[in-house]
Design a protein around this motif. Structure first.
Motif, PDB file in Angstrom:
ATOM      1  N   GLU A 270       0.761  -1.030   0.120  1.00  0.00           N
ATOM      2  CA  GLU A 270      -0.029  -0.138   0.058  1.00  0.00           C
ATOM      3  C   GLU A 270       0.806   1.191   0.003  1.00  0.00           C
ATOM      4  OE1 GLU A 270      -2.354  -0.878   3.443  1.00  0.00           O
ATOM      5  OE2 GLU A 270      -3.902  -1.762   1.923  1.00  0.00           O
ATOM      6  N   GLY A 271       0.374   2.378  -0.499  1.00  0.00           N
ATOM      7  CA  GLY A 271       0.974   3.770  -0.620  1.00  0.00           C
ATOM      8  C   GLY A 271       2.210   3.608  -1.421  1.00  0.00           C
ATOM      9  N   ARG A 272       2.486   2.675  -2.278  1.00  0.00           N
ATOM     10  CA  ARG A 272       3.555   2.653  -3.111  1.00  0.00           C
ATOM     11  C   ARG A 272       3.052   2.560  -4.611  1.00  0.00           C
ATOM     12  NH1 ARG A 272       7.085   2.238   1.099  1.00  0.00           N
ATOM     13  NH2 ARG A 272       6.142   0.832   2.532  1.00  0.00           N
ATOM     14  N   VAL A 273       4.069   3.150  -5.707  1.00  0.00           N
ATOM     15  CA  VAL A 273       3.695   2.819  -7.325  1.00  0.00           C
ATOM     16  C   VAL A 273       4.815   2.161  -7.607  1.00  0.00           C
ATOM     17  CG1 VAL A 273       3.771   4.273  -9.157  1.00  0.00           C
ATOM     18  CG2 VAL A 273       1.997   4.863  -7.511  1.00  0.00           C
ATOM     19  N   VAL A 274       4.692   1.107  -8.494  1.00  0.00           N
ATOM     20  CA  VAL A 274       5.877   0.198  -9.161  1.00  0.00           C
ATOM     21  C   VAL A 274       5.391   0.170 -10.352  1.00  0.00           C
ATOM     22  CG1 VAL A 274       6.823  -1.702  -9.220  1.00  0.00           C
ATOM     23  CG2 VAL A 274       6.389  -0.901  -6.833  1.00  0.00           C
TER      24      VAL A 274
ATOM     25  N   GLN B 150      14.270   0.678  -2.387  1.00  0.00           N
ATOM     26  CA  GLN B 150      13.096   0.511  -3.277  1.00  0.00           C
ATOM     27  C   GLN B 150      11.844   1.090  -2.674  1.00  0.00           C
ATOM     28  OE1 GLN B 150      13.047  -3.997  -3.279  1.00  0.00           O
ATOM     29  NE2 GLN B 150      13.700  -4.025  -5.431  1.00  0.00           N
ATOM     30  N   ARG B 151      11.682   0.809  -1.419  1.00  0.00           N
ATOM     31  CA  ARG B 151      10.357   1.310  -0.843  1.00  0.00           C
ATOM     32  C   ARG B 151      10.552   3.055  -0.854  1.00  0.00           C
ATOM     33  NH1 ARG B 151       9.773  -2.963   4.224  1.00  0.00           N
ATOM     34  NH2 ARG B 151       8.154  -3.935   3.338  1.00  0.00           N
ATOM     35  N   HIS B 152      11.669   3.541  -0.619  1.00  0.00           N
ATOM     36  CA  HIS B 152      11.720   4.845  -0.560  1.00  0.00           C
ATOM     37  C   HIS B 152      11.314   5.231  -1.964  1.00  0.00           C
ATOM     38  CE1 HIS B 152      13.076   9.026   0.024  1.00  0.00           C
ATOM     39  NE2 HIS B 152      13.652   8.836  -1.109  1.00  0.00           N
TER      40      HIS B 152
ATOM     41  N   GLU C 119       9.505   4.099  -4.426  1.00  0.00           N
ATOM     42  CA  GLU C 119       8.321   3.643  -4.793  1.00  0.00           C
ATOM     43  C   GLU C 119       7.113   4.506  -4.087  1.00  0.00           C
ATOM     44  OE1 GLU C 119       7.976  -0.509  -3.647  1.00  0.00           O
ATOM     45  OE2 GLU C 119       9.486  -1.248  -4.954  1.00  0.00           O
ATOM     46  N   ARG C 120       7.671   5.033  -2.869  1.00  0.00           N
ATOM     47  CA  ARG C 120       6.690   5.801  -2.094  1.00  0.00           C
ATOM     48  C   ARG C 120       6.901   7.442  -2.706  1.00  0.00           C
ATOM     49  NH1 ARG C 120       2.200   6.342   1.245  1.00  0.00           N
ATOM     50  NH2 ARG C 120       2.472   8.267   2.212  1.00  0.00           N
ATOM     51  N   GLN C 121       8.007   7.830  -3.095  1.00  0.00           N
ATOM     52  CA  GLN C 121       7.659   8.934  -3.941  1.00  0.00           C
ATOM     53  C   GLN C 121       7.259   9.097  -5.147  1.00  0.00           C
ATOM     54  OE1 GLN C 121       9.619  11.627  -2.069  1.00  0.00           O
ATOM     55  NE2 GLN C 121       9.658   9.682  -0.730  1.00  0.00           N
ATOM     56  N   ALA C 122       7.171   7.803  -5.783  1.00  0.00           N
ATOM     57  CA  ALA C 122       6.397   7.659  -7.089  1.00  0.00           C
ATOM     58  C   ALA C 122       4.825   7.920  -6.650  1.00  0.00           C
ATOM     59  CB  ALA C 122       6.650   6.693  -7.727  1.00  0.00           C
ATOM     60  N   PHE C 123       4.367   7.120  -5.533  1.00  0.00           N
ATOM     61  CA  PHE C 123       3.012   7.217  -5.315  1.00  0.00           C
ATOM     62  C   PHE C 123       2.467   8.540  -4.944  1.00  0.00           C
ATOM     63  CE2 PHE C 123      -0.212   7.122  -1.495  1.00  0.00           C
ATOM     64  CZ  PHE C 123      -1.028   6.253  -2.254  1.00  0.00           C
ATOM     65  N   LEU C 124       3.424   9.444  -4.104  1.00  0.00           N
ATOM     66  CA  LEU C 124       3.007  10.690  -3.884  1.00  0.00           C
ATOM     67  C   LEU C 124       3.037  11.734  -5.000  1.00  0.00           C
ATOM     68  CD1 LEU C 124       5.397  11.087  -0.510  1.00  0.00           C
ATOM     69  CD2 LEU C 124       2.627  10.756  -0.706  1.00  0.00           C
ATOM     70  N   ALA C 125       3.946  11.507  -5.968  1.00  0.00           N
ATOM     71  CA  ALA C 125       4.015  12.253  -7.113  1.00  0.00           C
ATOM     72  C   ALA C 125       3.030  12.007  -8.265  1.00  0.00           C
ATOM     73  CB  ALA C 125       5.315  12.005  -7.692  1.00  0.00           C
ATOM     74  N   GLY C 126       2.491  10.743  -7.978  1.00  0.00           N
ATOM     75  CA  GLY C 126       1.166  10.333  -8.918  1.00  0.00           C
ATOM     76  C   GLY C 126       0.105  10.924  -8.478  1.00  0.00           C
ATOM     77  N   GLY C 127       0.160  11.530  -7.021  1.00  0.00           N
ATOM     78  CA  GLY C 127      -1.189  12.164  -6.500  1.00  0.00           C
ATOM     79  C   GLY C 127      -1.856  11.287  -5.228  1.00  0.00           C
TER      80      GLY C 127
END
Ligand code: FAD
Length: 548
Positions: A357-361, A400-402, A404-412
């Motif tokens: 949850e809360g990550r984008v890959v 990786q998690r770091h 993936e989290r930044q991507a989740f936030l940047a994606g909205g």
């Protein structure tokens, strides 16, 4: 049988040209060629407009020994190797019928676990396969829920569930691992038996597409069960039970499941894939030998497939023998980083591949037809332990998690992925809109600045590489090509060392295998490793030496 390699014929050659070339190369009369089969067919597209088909052919001829003796030393002619699979054990039932028999347990039903389970079942050892995710059809529903409704099910998604990470994929089936025993051939034969197209046996770059993979996984399950093996789905292994031998060596005694149940087990294949972060953490806490390893991170790039076809095949683009064009690109950047294309999916889609949850890959997949509008591939940059993620075996996961989290936030923050036009990425400005290339990622993308989701050295290396790739493949750096991030699960961030007997170096009875343990990268190599480890388990159970 005689094998002829490097038979090169024009793309549009008539069928009889192949036979003509065989008899010419063997210098025999046509009547003396009794049979021939194409072992492999690839193409050489280095000269656009003059693409050649390249065949490897196995021939049965009259008086084979004399032909081979006459042609001894001639390049590209020789006896065909034996590529049949030979079981190391066929009488496993003799063990399995004994009172108190403890079946081998396979954790994970990805390509590695499935082939390990299948081989153990074929040998008569009746394995038990434990899979944290769901059966493949139910898993498909959960996976689509993320793509269509932004709803992630952490135990049932692109990474977890029957079939493993390769199920929603392009189903590319080639690998560069050394395979002296031709296990890859066994895998391909098993896949054909399970419903894959026969052509995977001879195409140099076969693929299956995601649709067929789903039913193949079900066929393999049916065979394992028919042979006395069994599965448990929705069954996450949460802990291992260890015992200590008289000589001080620790060994596996059992497994504890998420619901608290304990299963006694002496031989456990650990085929959990690269996303089983909780499992790695548990193993590390037990002191299981483990080391950080290099992997790669970056983004997915999308172009119109027609741009790639034209760049690769020129006037021969669209020829059905060639299909949708792929590519393989590498650039060594001036900051010392290797940048390369990864898991290229012609005519496919970019998929949401997180399991947390809360990550984008990101990752990519396609259907067998490869008929979608866009080509996609990872463009990734190598990262290494200590230099990029210091702190021990689990540091790569934190890294990786770091991102993936930044991507989740940047994606909205709602599982949309951050995306950027190549033109904007190269110019160092955020994208505010996208252009002619429509990104395929679902549930959608947010135009933004990808440099917020990647380390600076990755961004720098990628900028340099995209320009270089554009010089190599016309249009690759087109301004409207879309980058979607982030691609972090390119391979396992760690390795669990094993000895020549296939067992973990400091826990007997534990067989680390497949991609998660650092022994494979892709469907075929993971499946090959499953065979290797199944053999190690069988030989160990039989008290016979394992020759590694
Ligand atoms: P996995 O396939 O990851 O399987 C591990 C299994 O273990 C999972 O099912 C998981 O649920 C289960 N598991 C994990 N922890 C536990 C636990 N504690 N208890 C019980 N079960 C557990 N490779 C290619 O060669 N060609 C391609 O075209 C291709 N495309 C891909 C596309 C996508 C979208 C993805 C995500 C990957 C793709 N890959 C492709 C990579 C390929 O899928 C993997 O290399 C391969 O699946 C690794 O196999 P594996 O069996 O080692 O691990």
């Amino acid at each position: 049988m005689i094998r002829l390699t490097e038979i090169r014929l024009p793309l549009d050659h008539p069928p009889e040209a192949l036979v003509a070339d065989i008899v010419r190369r063997l210098d025999i009369a046509q009547d003396d060629l009794l049979a021939h089969t194409v072992f492999r067919r690839g193409y050489d597209a280095r000269r656009r407009g003059a693409i050649m088909l390249v065949y490897t052919v196995d021939c049965t001829v009259r008086d084979e020994d004399a032909v081979l003796a006459r042609l001894a030393g001639t390049p590209h002619v020789g006896p065909a190797p034996d590529t049949d699979y030979h079981f190391v054990m066929r009488d496993g039932a003799a063990f399995a019928d004994r009172p108190g028999y403890r079946r081998p347990v396979v954790i994970g039903a990805g390509p590695c676990g499935l082939l390990a389970g299948l081989l153990l079942a074929q040998m008569g050892l009746r394995p038990l396969i434990l899979e944290r995710g769901k059966v493949v059809r139910e898993r498909t529903v959960d996976t689509f829920a993320l793509w269509r409704k932004s709803v992630l099910t952490p135990e049932s998604n692109v990474q977890f569930g029957e079939g493993g990470a390769g199920t929603f994929s392009d189903g590319k089936l080639y690998s560069q691992v050394s395979d002296p025993r031709h296990y890859g051939r066994k895998v391909l034969h098993e896949f054909v038996k399970a419903g894959a197209p026969e052509e995977i046996l001879y195409l140099s770059k076969p693929h299956i597409g995601t649709f067929r993979l789903v039913s193949m996984v079900e066929h393999i399950r049916a065979e394992i069960e028919a042979l006395g093996g069994s599965y448990r789905f929705d069954t996450r292994v949460e802990d291992i039970v260890l015992a200590t031998d008289a000589d001080g060596m620790r060994r596996v005694a059992g497994l504890r499941l998420a619901d608290g149940e304990e299963i006694a087990a002496d031989h456990v294949v650990l085929a959990v894939g690269h996303s089983a972060r909780d499992t790695f953490t548990m193993l590390h806490a037990h002191g299981v030998a483990m080391e950080a390893k290099p992997f790669s991170i970056g983004v997915r790039i999308e172009h119109p497939q027609s741009v790639i076809d034209a760049a690769r095949f020129g006037p021969q683009a669209g020829n059905p023998l060639l299909g949708a064009a792929d590519y393989r690109l590498v650039h060594h950047a001036t900051n010392g980083r290797a940048v390369y294309s990864f898991c290229m999916c012609p005519g496919g889609t970019v998929v949401a591949a997180t399991s947390e949850e809360g990550r984008v890959v990101t990752n990519g997949m396609s259907q067998y037809s490869r008929a979608e509008r866009n080509a996609n591939a990872g463009i990734v940059v190598g990262v290494t332990p200590e230099a990029d993620y210091p702190g021990g075996p689990l540091a790569g996961i934190a890294f990786q998690r770091h991102w993936e989290r930044q991507a989740f936030l940047a994606g909205g923050g709602d599982y949309r992925a951050p995306a950027q036009r190549v033109g904007d990425f190269l110019a160092g400005r955020p994208s505010t809109h996208l252009g002619a290339v429509e990104p395929s990622y679902r549930p959608g993308v947010t135009p933004t600045d990808l440099s917020a989701c990647l380390p600076d050295f990755v961004v720098l290396a990628m900028r340099e590489a995209l320009a270089a790739f554009g010089r190599e493949l016309n249009g690759f750096d087109m301004a409207d090509a879309v980058l979607t991030g982030v691609e972090t699960r390119t391979s396992s961030p760690l390795r669990i060392p094993r000895g020549p007997d296939g067992q973990c170096t400091n826990v007997a009875g534990l067989y680390p295998a497949g991609e998660g343990a650092g022994y494979a990268g892709g469907i075929l190599s993971a499946a090959i490793d499953g065979i290797r480890v199944a053999e190690a388990v069988a030989l160990t159970m039989a008290g016979r030496p394992v020759d590694g």
